[in-house]
Write a protein that holds these residues in place. Structure first.
Motif, PDB file in Angstrom:
ATOM      1  N   HIS A 295     -59.511  26.076  12.482  1.00  0.00           N
ATOM      2  CA  HIS A 295     -58.467  26.540  13.199  1.00  0.00           C
ATOM      3  C   HIS A 295     -57.520  27.577  12.344  1.00  0.00           C
ATOM      4  CE1 HIS A 295     -54.570  24.629  15.646  1.00  0.00           C
ATOM      5  NE2 HIS A 295     -55.201  25.819  16.014  1.00  0.00           N
TER       6      HIS A 295
ATOM      7  N   ALA B 252     -60.760  28.958  16.328  1.00  0.00           N
ATOM      8  CA  ALA B 252     -59.777  28.428  17.289  1.00  0.00           C
ATOM      9  C   ALA B 252     -58.630  29.072  16.732  1.00  0.00           C
ATOM     10  CB  ALA B 252     -59.406  26.876  17.346  1.00  0.00           C
TER      11      ALA B 252
ATOM     12  N   LEU C  78     -55.632  26.684  25.600  1.00  0.00           N
ATOM     13  CA  LEU C  78     -55.247  25.863  24.359  1.00  0.00           C
ATOM     14  C   LEU C  78     -56.162  24.492  24.356  1.00  0.00           C
ATOM     15  CD1 LEU C  78     -53.472  25.269  22.032  1.00  0.00           C
ATOM     16  CD2 LEU C  78     -51.894  24.437  23.309  1.00  0.00           C
ATOM     17  N   SER C  79     -56.257  23.798  25.583  1.00  0.00           N
ATOM     18  CA  SER C  79     -56.770  22.586  25.641  1.00  0.00           C
ATOM     19  C   SER C  79     -58.126  22.758  25.196  1.00  0.00           C
ATOM     20  CB  SER C  79     -56.830  21.909  27.101  1.00  0.00           C
ATOM     21  OG  SER C  79     -55.407  21.942  27.623  1.00  0.00           O
TER      22      SER C  79
ATOM     23  N   ASP D  58     -59.728  25.163  23.547  1.00  0.00           N
ATOM     24  CA  ASP D  58     -59.685  25.587  22.057  1.00  0.00           C
ATOM     25  C   ASP D  58     -59.689  24.471  21.100  1.00  0.00           C
ATOM     26  OD1 ASP D  58     -60.611  27.962  21.038  1.00  0.00           O
ATOM     27  OD2 ASP D  58     -58.434  28.747  20.495  1.00  0.00           O
ATOM     28  N   THR D  59     -58.935  23.592  21.647  1.00  0.00           N
ATOM     29  CA  THR D  59     -58.716  22.368  20.539  1.00  0.00           C
ATOM     30  C   THR D  59     -59.930  21.400  20.750  1.00  0.00           C
ATOM     31  OG1 THR D  59     -56.221  22.409  21.145  1.00  0.00           O
ATOM     32  CG2 THR D  59     -57.044  20.049  20.409  1.00  0.00           C
ATOM     33  N   GLU D  60     -60.531  21.254  21.954  1.00  0.00           N
ATOM     34  CA  GLU D  60     -61.255  20.070  21.967  1.00  0.00           C
ATOM     35  C   GLU D  60     -62.642  20.919  21.522  1.00  0.00           C
ATOM     36  OE1 GLU D  60     -61.050  17.398  23.158  1.00  0.00           O
ATOM     37  OE2 GLU D  60     -59.213  17.505  24.117  1.00  0.00           O
TER      38      GLU D  60
ATOM     39  N   LEU E 162     -62.354  20.390  17.601  1.00  0.00           N
ATOM     40  CA  LEU E 162     -62.573  19.008  17.170  1.00  0.00           C
ATOM     41  C   LEU E 162     -63.874  18.343  17.125  1.00  0.00           C
ATOM     42  CD1 LEU E 162     -59.396  17.369  19.006  1.00  0.00           C
ATOM     43  CD2 LEU E 162     -59.555  17.848  16.686  1.00  0.00           C
TER      44      LEU E 162
ATOM     45  N   LYS F 152     -64.493  20.453   9.972  1.00  0.00           N
ATOM     46  CA  LYS F 152     -63.505  20.864  10.731  1.00  0.00           C
ATOM     47  C   LYS F 152     -62.401  21.612   9.626  1.00  0.00           C
ATOM     48  CE  LYS F 152     -63.334  16.907  13.037  1.00  0.00           C
ATOM     49  NZ  LYS F 152     -64.799  16.976  12.939  1.00  0.00           N
TER      50      LYS F 152
ATOM     51  N   GLU G 123     -58.458  22.885   8.890  1.00  0.00           N
ATOM     52  CA  GLU G 123     -57.368  23.257   9.511  1.00  0.00           C
ATOM     53  C   GLU G 123     -56.583  24.241   8.546  1.00  0.00           C
ATOM     54  OE1 GLU G 123     -55.797  21.722  12.005  1.00  0.00           O
ATOM     55  OE2 GLU G 123     -56.438  20.000  12.406  1.00  0.00           O
TER      56      GLU G 123
END
Length: 534
Positions: free
Chosen positions: A401, A443, A498-499, A501-503, A506, A511, A513
């Motif tokens: 991300h 993302a 955004l939803s 991309d986030t899912e 995750l 992952k 950050e």
């Protein structure tokens, strides 16, 4: 003398019987020998068709032969994974193949996709490829567009999401036949490549009923049940057209209070989407709650009612049944003081002065009302797109991300962010965490994804826009969203992006950050890290 005479008669009788027994025994032995000789002669001269009477070499060939055995199994019935062991055919009837078929096999003849061996090979290849996926059921294999291709469909969900709805996929398999008449899968197509296994739209009545169930609103059973209910409604407030995090924080407060008071929450299904998510850069009213969140899950988990339906019943029935309204205009009246209210409806009316009119103020300073985050899930339609993206990456990828945009340009609040998220810095940071050659999903809010091109030398990088075909005008998402919006086409807006991309991020194997792993800058700006942690 009489005693001697009786003894003589007894001995004579025994000798007579013994002779009879000996004759019978000799007769039985002779008959048995005759039967055995006949049986030996019959076996020696009889050439049966039953494969179990063949020599051991033929029996071995019979059981090890794969492709030419006539296996009659009803593959038109969709079976779950539990119905069979991987690589083992489900056999209802098995007949012996001709001996000539065992020695000769035309490797160029068309593949029979209905052959159970081919069907189960396709299933085995699918399960082996998607190790982190739970398969609900597989459809029958059908012929592809070439003589050596077969298409198959299935329903699935990620293993870690035990309550997720099943998504669907259908792929094309290339099958080869070997000289020994066995088969192998040499290629599996991409997501939704097996078009011939897709059910025609004219025959998806079950799917249509499923869509109706997803979109349906709660129904008031009767006047009596409505009159006996207890309700809570929030009116006005400063939540309108705020960012979605603000809306959810306040909406969950309302849900929490309704649960605490054991009342049905009367909710507005129409949202105002903030300008930060729209292509017009303007706030947009009239967005349906169900476009973004799983209303069926919410409805099944707690008591909610659409306010349009509520007011229709209230206006018609509240006088008839003596239903009363309890008005609360002071935000600072806490839920504990409303527990004894017996009126049918509690209405919280919020003013126009911000921030005193924010809904979440009701829940602040109290531990009695909990925000039920578990009730909020992404819309199933959005999650279908998430599943499709993951499937296109073979469910085996890492994710990173990367937040840049305005933050990277603001050196005062984020002095290191720009340099720490540059391509060279990213390659260095990822070197010890992500193996070269891996699928890497990025993302990011960086509009120009070519900025990350130097990473392509190390990884197979992917961005959300690469999968635009999943929400275009010819997709299921587009048609279903249009139906939900009363026939008006729906924009695939910024919050949907955004939803997803986030899912997808995750669900990566590893992952990484931005503010936890790539830079020492604080998420909310300089000198705020300790505040965020407290």
């Amino acid at each position: 003398m009489a005693g001697q005479s009786a003894l003589s008669r007894t001995q004579g009788f025994r000798l007579k019987n013994l002779g009879q027994y000996a004759i019978a025994m000799i007769r039985n032995v002779c008959f048995s020998m005759f039967v055995i000789l006949v049986l030996i002669f019959t076996i020696a001269t009889y050439d049966p068709e039953d494969s179990l009477f063949h020599p051991s070499t033929k029996i071995a060939n019979f059981f090890t032969s794969k492709s030419n055995a006539t296996m009659k199994s009803d593959t038109t019935v969709i079976k779950t994974v539990e119905d069979f062991a991987v690589g083992t055919a489900v056999i209802d009837e098995l007949t012996e193949p001709a001996e000539s078929d065992l020695s000769e096999c035309d490797v160029n003849s068309p593949i029979d996709c209905r052959d159970p061996e081919v069907f189960h090979l396709m299933i085995s290849a699918t399960i082996a490829k998607f190790k982190d996926t739970h398969f609900y059921k597989f459809g029958k294999a059908v012929q592809g567009d070439t003589n050596n291709s077969c298409d198959m469909a299935w329903r699935f969900r990620p293993k870690e999401e035990t309550d997720a709805a099943a998504s669907k996929d259908y792929r094309r398999f290339v099958v080869v036949r070997h000289e020994n008449c066995t088969h192998s899968i040499v290629h599996m197509g991409e997501y939704h490549s097996g078009l011939n296994a897709r059910k025609p739209k004219t025959k998806i009545k079950n799917a249509e009923r499923e869509d109706i169930a997803i979109d349906s609103l709660p129904v008031v059973e009767s006047e009596t049940s409505f009159s006996r209910g207890k309700y809570l409604i929030y009116v006005g407030g400063g939540e309108r057209c705020k960012n979605m995090n603000h809306y959810l924080w306040s909406f969950l407060c309302a849900l929490g209070e309704a649960q605490y008071l054991k009342r049905t929450l009367v909710m507005d299904m129409s949202l105002c989407l903030s300008s930060i998510y729209t292509s017009s850069k303007l706030d947009e009213e009239g967005k349906d709650f169900r476009l973004y969140f799983d209303f069926k899950h919410l409805m099944n988990s707690t008591s909610v009612l659409d306010q349009g339906q509520f007011w229709t019943y209230w206006n018609d029935l509240h006088k008839k049944y003596g239903m009363k309204l309890h008005l609360v205009e002071d935000t600072w009246i806490k839920p504990m003081k409303l527990r004894r209210v017996k009126d049918a409806l509690i209405m919280r009316k919020f003013g126009s002065v911000e921030p005193d009119n924010y809904w979440y103020g009701v829940c602040e300073g109290t531990s009695s009302v909990q925000k039920p985050w578990h009730l909020i899930k992404r819309s199933k339609r959005l999650m279908d797109i998430v599943s499709a993206i993951i499937s296109k990456m073979n469910s085996d990828y890492d994710s990173v991300h990367i937040l840049r945009g305005e933050r990277a340009r603001n050196k005062e609040l984020w002095p290191n962010l720009d340099a720490d998220t540059s391509p060279d810095a990213l390659i260095s940071a990822l070197r010890d965490n992500v193996e070269e050659g891996r699928h890497l999903y990025i993302a990011t809010n960086e509009n120009d994804t070519s900025f990350f091109d130097p990473l392509r030398n190390k990884y197979k990088i992917h961005f959300l826009d690469e999968f635009m075909d999943l929400w275009g005008e010819k997709t299921e998402w587009y048609s279903e969203a249009t139906k939900l919006n009363n026939g008006v086409p729906v924009e695939f807006d910024g919050y949907m992006r955004l939803s997803i991309d986030t899912e997808v991020f995750l669900r990566g194997k590893k992952k990484i950050e931005t503010f936890n792993d790539l830079t020492k800058d604080c998420k909310d700006g300089i000198n705020t890290c300790s505040v965020a942690m407290s």
